[in-house]
Scaffold this motif. Structure first.
Motif, PDB file in Angstrom:
ATOM      1  N   ALA A  24      -4.636   3.021   0.222  1.00 23.65           N
ATOM      2  CA  ALA A  24      -5.554   4.127  -0.059  1.00 23.65           C
ATOM      3  C   ALA A  24      -5.373   4.455  -1.444  1.00 23.65           C
ATOM      4  N   LEU A  25      -4.155   4.307  -1.990  1.00 21.87           N
ATOM      5  CA  LEU A  25      -3.983   4.718  -3.245  1.00 21.87           C
ATOM      6  C   LEU A  25      -4.584   3.743  -4.439  1.00 21.87           C
ATOM      7  N   LEU A  26      -4.310   2.462  -4.074  1.00 22.79           N
ATOM      8  CA  LEU A  26      -4.738   1.285  -4.854  1.00 22.79           C
ATOM      9  C   LEU A  26      -6.141   0.943  -4.630  1.00 22.79           C
ATOM     10  N   GLY A  27      -6.900   1.154  -3.339  1.00 24.75           N
ATOM     11  CA  GLY A  27      -7.877   0.672  -3.274  1.00 24.75           C
ATOM     12  C   GLY A  27      -8.016  -0.651  -2.539  1.00 24.75           C
ATOM     13  N   GLU A  28      -6.889  -1.202  -2.223  1.00 22.94           N
ATOM     14  CA  GLU A  28      -6.733  -2.728  -1.538  1.00 22.94           C
ATOM     15  C   GLU A  28      -6.369  -2.343  -0.146  1.00 22.94           C
ATOM     16  N   PRO A  29      -7.057  -3.446   0.444  1.00 18.51           N
ATOM     17  CA  PRO A  29      -6.763  -3.314   2.346  1.00 18.51           C
ATOM     18  C   PRO A  29      -5.422  -3.872   2.801  1.00 18.51           C
ATOM     19  N   VAL A  30      -4.900  -3.327   3.859  1.00 23.33           N
ATOM     20  CA  VAL A  30      -4.207  -4.049   4.676  1.00 23.33           C
ATOM     21  C   VAL A  30      -4.558  -5.381   5.313  1.00 23.33           C
ATOM     22  N   THR A  31      -3.768  -6.420   4.749  1.00 21.75           N
ATOM     23  CA  THR A  31      -4.318  -7.988   4.977  1.00 21.75           C
ATOM     24  C   THR A  31      -3.340  -8.308   6.139  1.00 21.75           C
ATOM     25  N   TYR A  32      -2.303  -7.733   6.419  1.00 22.70           N
ATOM     26  CA  TYR A  32      -1.318  -8.512   7.620  1.00 22.70           C
ATOM     27  C   TYR A  32      -0.411  -6.970   8.085  1.00 22.70           C
ATOM     28  N   ASP A  33      -0.457  -7.158   9.529  1.00 19.50           N
ATOM     29  CA  ASP A  33       0.448  -6.440  10.056  1.00 19.50           C
ATOM     30  C   ASP A  33       0.703  -6.779  11.416  1.00 19.50           C
ATOM     31  N   ASP A  34       2.301  -6.984  11.558  1.00 19.58           N
ATOM     32  CA  ASP A  34       2.752  -7.315  12.711  1.00 19.58           C
ATOM     33  C   ASP A  34       3.683  -6.300  13.538  1.00 19.58           C
ATOM     34  N   GLY A  35       3.448  -4.914  12.786  1.00 12.04           N
ATOM     35  CA  GLY A  35       4.142  -3.860  13.300  1.00 12.04           C
ATOM     36  C   GLY A  35       5.475  -3.660  12.628  1.00 12.04           C
ATOM     37  N   GLU A  36       6.006  -4.699  12.265  1.00 12.66           N
ATOM     38  CA  GLU A  36       7.345  -4.520  11.490  1.00 12.66           C
ATOM     39  C   GLU A  36       7.308  -5.128  10.121  1.00 12.66           C
ATOM     40  N   PHE A  37       6.088  -5.581   9.813  1.00 13.38           N
ATOM     41  CA  PHE A  37       5.947  -6.346   8.473  1.00 13.38           C
ATOM     42  C   PHE A  37       4.322  -6.133   8.035  1.00 13.38           C
ATOM     43  N   VAL A  38       4.174  -5.293   6.985  1.00 15.10           N
ATOM     44  CA  VAL A  38       2.758  -4.950   6.673  1.00 15.10           C
ATOM     45  C   VAL A  38       2.401  -5.245   5.335  1.00 15.10           C
ATOM     46  N   VAL A  39       1.170  -5.851   4.793  1.00 10.51           N
ATOM     47  CA  VAL A  39       0.789  -6.505   3.689  1.00 10.51           C
ATOM     48  C   VAL A  39      -0.230  -5.543   2.948  1.00 10.51           C
ATOM     49  N   VAL A  40      -0.310  -4.962   1.779  1.00  6.53           N
ATOM     50  CA  VAL A  40      -1.342  -4.611   1.154  1.00  6.53           C
ATOM     51  C   VAL A  40      -1.649  -5.666  -0.001  1.00  6.53           C
ATOM     52  N   GLN A  69      16.647   4.971  -6.965  1.00  9.38           N
ATOM     53  CA  GLN A  69      15.298   4.790  -6.840  1.00  9.38           C
ATOM     54  C   GLN A  69      14.974   3.319  -6.033  1.00  9.38           C
ATOM     55  N   GLN A  70      15.663   2.381  -6.147  1.00  9.75           N
ATOM     56  CA  GLN A  70      15.777   1.395  -5.190  1.00  9.75           C
ATOM     57  C   GLN A  70      14.591   0.207  -6.095  1.00  9.75           C
ATOM     58  N   ILE A  71      13.231   1.074  -6.317  1.00  6.56           N
ATOM     59  CA  ILE A  71      12.248   0.225  -6.926  1.00  6.56           C
ATOM     60  C   ILE A  71      11.301   1.309  -7.378  1.00  6.56           C
ATOM     61  N   HIS A  72      10.720   0.901  -8.246  1.00  6.23           N
ATOM     62  CA  HIS A  72       9.415   1.867  -8.513  1.00  6.23           C
ATOM     63  C   HIS A  72       8.361   1.113  -9.273  1.00  6.23           C
ATOM     64  N   LEU A  73       6.892   1.427  -9.174  1.00  5.03           N
ATOM     65  CA  LEU A  73       6.036   0.863  -9.483  1.00  5.03           C
ATOM     66  C   LEU A  73       5.093   2.030 -10.724  1.00  5.03           C
ATOM     67  N   ASP A  74       4.692   1.384 -11.777  1.00  6.64           N
ATOM     68  CA  ASP A  74       3.767   2.184 -12.476  1.00  6.64           C
ATOM     69  C   ASP A  74       2.232   1.850 -12.032  1.00  6.64           C
ATOM     70  N   VAL A  75       1.517   2.876 -11.822  1.00  8.49           N
ATOM     71  CA  VAL A  75       0.019   2.569 -11.297  1.00  8.49           C
ATOM     72  C   VAL A  75      -0.912   3.133 -12.493  1.00  8.49           C
ATOM     73  N   MET A  76      -1.556   2.333 -13.178  1.00 12.67           N
ATOM     74  CA  MET A  76      -2.402   2.995 -14.117  1.00 12.67           C
ATOM     75  C   MET A  76      -3.512   3.599 -13.717  1.00 12.67           C
ATOM     76  N   THR A  77      -3.971   4.683 -14.174  1.00  8.73           N
ATOM     77  CA  THR A  77      -5.072   5.356 -13.769  1.00  8.73           C
ATOM     78  C   THR A  77      -5.806   6.019 -15.179  1.00  8.73           C
ATOM     79  N   ASP A  78      -6.991   6.400 -15.114  1.00  5.69           N
ATOM     80  CA  ASP A  78      -7.565   6.994 -16.274  1.00  5.69           C
ATOM     81  C   ASP A  78      -7.041   8.383 -16.597  1.00  5.69           C
ATOM     82  N   ASP A  79      -6.713   9.146 -15.603  1.00  7.80           N
ATOM     83  CA  ASP A  79      -6.390  10.587 -15.688  1.00  7.80           C
ATOM     84  C   ASP A  79      -5.286  10.798 -14.576  1.00  7.80           C
TER      85      ASP A  79
END
Length: 121
Positions: A24-40, A69-79
């Protein structure tokens, strides 16, 4: 070159919930989901973000370094301020400034879109 980046993988207690949040945040679909591993990702043939079941995952405590923090992403946005409110509506938690956490506690930053980046659609 030895290889090319495939997925960036996050551990999560609830991989489906994390994937739905990032979808929802990135506007990309979930393309794989086996219950234990899910891909966007853009489609089933494109690399993206993946979330794998980790029942004992401990959420980062950023900015306190007790649990890194283990990992972090920068998400670009207009505001970033508007995007922050929308992220909270999706289930993010505000940490400080333009830093938020996804439902599993992974920090991410909302950054203003750099001038070199094409406009967001």
């Amino acid at each position: 070159m030895i290889g090319r980046l495939h997925h960036t993988i996050f551990d999560a207690r609830d991989p489906r919930a994390c994937a739905e949040f990032w979808s929802a945040l990135l506007g990309e679909p979930v393309t794989y989901d086996d219950g234990e591993f899910v891909v966007v990702s853009r489609d089933s043939e494109t690399s993206g973000l993946a979330f794998q079941l980790a029942p004992d995952h401990v959420a980062p405590t950023w900015p306190d370094a007790a649990v890194p923090q283990q990992i972090h992403l920068d998400v670009m946005t207009d505001d970033p301020a508007v995007a922050g409110m929308e992220a909270i509506g999706l289930g993010a938690r505000h940490l400080r400034d333009d830093v938020y956490a996804d439902p599993a506690g992974h920090p991410f930053c909302l950054i203003r879109r750099p001038a070199w980046a094409p406009p967001l659609a």
